[in-house]
Design a protein around this motif. Structure first.
Motif, short mmCIF file in Angstrom:
data_model
loop_
_atom_site.label_atom_id
_atom_site.label_comp_id
_atom_site.label_asym_id
_atom_site.label_seq_id
_atom_site.Cartn_x
_atom_site.Cartn_y
_atom_site.Cartn_z
N ASN A 1 36.88 42.81 29.84
CA ASN A 1 37.45 44.09 30.24
C ASN A 1 38.79 44.33 29.57
O ASN A 1 39.10 45.46 29.16
CB ASN A 1 37.62 44.16 31.76
CG ASN A 1 36.31 44.28 32.49
OD1 ASN A 1 35.32 44.75 31.94
ND2 ASN A 1 36.28 43.83 33.72
N SER A 2 39.57 43.29 29.43
CA SER A 2 40.87 43.41 28.77
C SER A 2 40.69 43.76 27.29
O SER A 2 41.41 44.60 26.76
CB SER A 2 41.65 42.10 28.89
OG SER A 2 41.93 41.83 30.25
N ILE B 1 44.31 36.20 36.85
CA ILE B 1 42.90 35.80 37.00
C ILE B 1 42.73 34.34 36.61
O ILE B 1 42.02 33.58 37.30
CB ILE B 1 41.98 36.71 36.14
CG1 ILE B 1 41.93 38.12 36.71
CG2 ILE B 1 40.59 36.12 36.01
CD1 ILE B 1 41.18 38.24 38.04
N ASN C 1 47.42 40.70 34.21
CA ASN C 1 46.13 40.56 34.88
C ASN C 1 45.40 39.31 34.41
O ASN C 1 44.82 38.58 35.22
CB ASN C 1 45.26 41.79 34.67
CG ASN C 1 45.72 42.97 35.48
OD1 ASN C 1 46.56 42.86 36.36
ND2 ASN C 1 45.18 44.13 35.15
N LEU C 2 45.41 39.07 33.11
CA LEU C 2 44.74 37.88 32.57
C LEU C 2 45.36 36.61 33.13
O LEU C 2 44.65 35.68 33.52
CB LEU C 2 44.81 37.87 31.04
CG LEU C 2 43.91 38.87 30.33
CD1 LEU C 2 44.24 38.91 28.84
CD2 LEU C 2 42.45 38.52 30.54
N VAL D 1 36.64 34.12 41.15
CA VAL D 1 36.94 35.19 40.21
C VAL D 1 36.23 34.89 38.90
O VAL D 1 35.73 33.78 38.70
CB VAL D 1 38.47 35.35 39.97
CG1 VAL D 1 39.17 35.78 41.25
CG2 VAL D 1 39.07 34.06 39.45
N HIS D 2 36.19 35.84 38.04
CA HIS D 2 35.44 35.69 36.79
C HIS D 2 36.34 35.98 35.60
O HIS D 2 36.41 37.11 35.11
CB HIS D 2 34.21 36.60 36.80
CG HIS D 2 33.25 36.22 37.88
ND1 HIS D 2 32.25 35.30 37.68
CD2 HIS D 2 33.18 36.58 39.18
CE1 HIS D 2 31.59 35.13 38.80
NE2 HIS D 2 32.14 35.90 39.73
N PRO D 3 37.06 34.95 35.10
CA PRO D 3 38.00 35.16 34.01
C PRO D 3 37.34 35.66 32.73
O PRO D 3 37.95 36.42 31.98
CB PRO D 3 38.65 33.80 33.80
CG PRO D 3 37.95 32.83 34.66
CD PRO D 3 37.07 33.59 35.60
N THR E 1 47.95 44.22 30.99
CA THR E 1 46.73 43.48 30.65
C THR E 1 47.03 41.99 30.64
O THR E 1 46.27 41.19 31.20
CB THR E 1 46.19 43.94 29.29
OG1 THR E 1 45.84 45.32 29.37
CG2 THR E 1 44.98 43.12 28.87
N GLN F 1 36.96 39.36 33.13
CA GLN F 1 38.27 40.00 33.03
C GLN F 1 38.74 40.06 31.59
O GLN F 1 39.29 41.05 31.14
CB GLN F 1 39.30 39.27 33.89
CG GLN F 1 40.69 39.91 33.85
CD GLN F 1 40.70 41.33 34.39
OE1 GLN F 1 40.07 41.62 35.39
NE2 GLN F 1 41.42 42.21 33.72
#
Length: 166
Positions: A46-47, A28, A24-25, A38-40, A21, A43
């Motif tokens: 979602n995290s 992004i 990924n953060l 992209v859409h931090p 996780t 994300q």
């Protein structure tokens, strides 16, 4: 835990899930800084969902839920601004967040991509009720800090086998 062991254990293990996780953060955020579409904020939401559902649902980390929010705040954890109801422990907060997120009772203040410009508003509405019993908000920037602290707590517990005192 080295990456080969992580590959063997996989994302079903809370520590691996938390570390992936974080990875990924970071990716992004970098992609956003590099101008990619992209859409931090998405994300991060979602995290949060993954962090508050996956490890706790499997009862693997129950022993770290007793931490009092006031103590966590003193240790530098970002705080949710609770505007209705209350939470005293990490367990209570995670339960409210899980219910809120799972039932779609979260709202972003804007469609901005940048963390600093968005507030996340969250409500817990108990089953068969029309009004929330708990409401809170947090800037997405502070939510990122909360997720990081939660990942660190999971890492400390899983790698050291002890619950750090917060």
């Amino acid at each position: 835990m080295d990456s080969k062991l992580e590959d063997l254990v996989g994302r079903n293990q809370p520590l691996v899930f938390a570390r992936r996780t974080r990875k990924n953060l970071e990716r992004i955020k970098k992609a956003s800084a590099d101008g990619e579409d992209v859409h931090p904020v998405v994300q991060l939401a979602n995290s949060l969902l993954g962090l508050i559902v996956i490890p706790w649902e499997r009862d693997t980390l129950d022993s770290i839920l007793h931490h009092r929010l006031e103590t966590l705040k003193q240790q530098g954890w970002p705080c949710f601004n609770i505007t209705k109801g209350r939470c005293h422990t990490l367990e209570e907060l995670i339960q409210k967040l899980r219910n809120s997120v799972a039932h779609g009772h979260m709202r972003f203040s804007s469609d901005e991509k940048h963390y600093g410009k968005v507030i996340l508003q969250i409500k817990n509405i108990p089953w068969k009720q029309k009004e929330p019993d708990w409401c809170a908000e947090i800037s997405v920037e502070e939510l990122q800090g909360f997720c990081e602290k939660l990942i660190n707590l999971v890492e400390d517990f899983c790698t050291k086998g002890v619950d750090p005192e917060y």
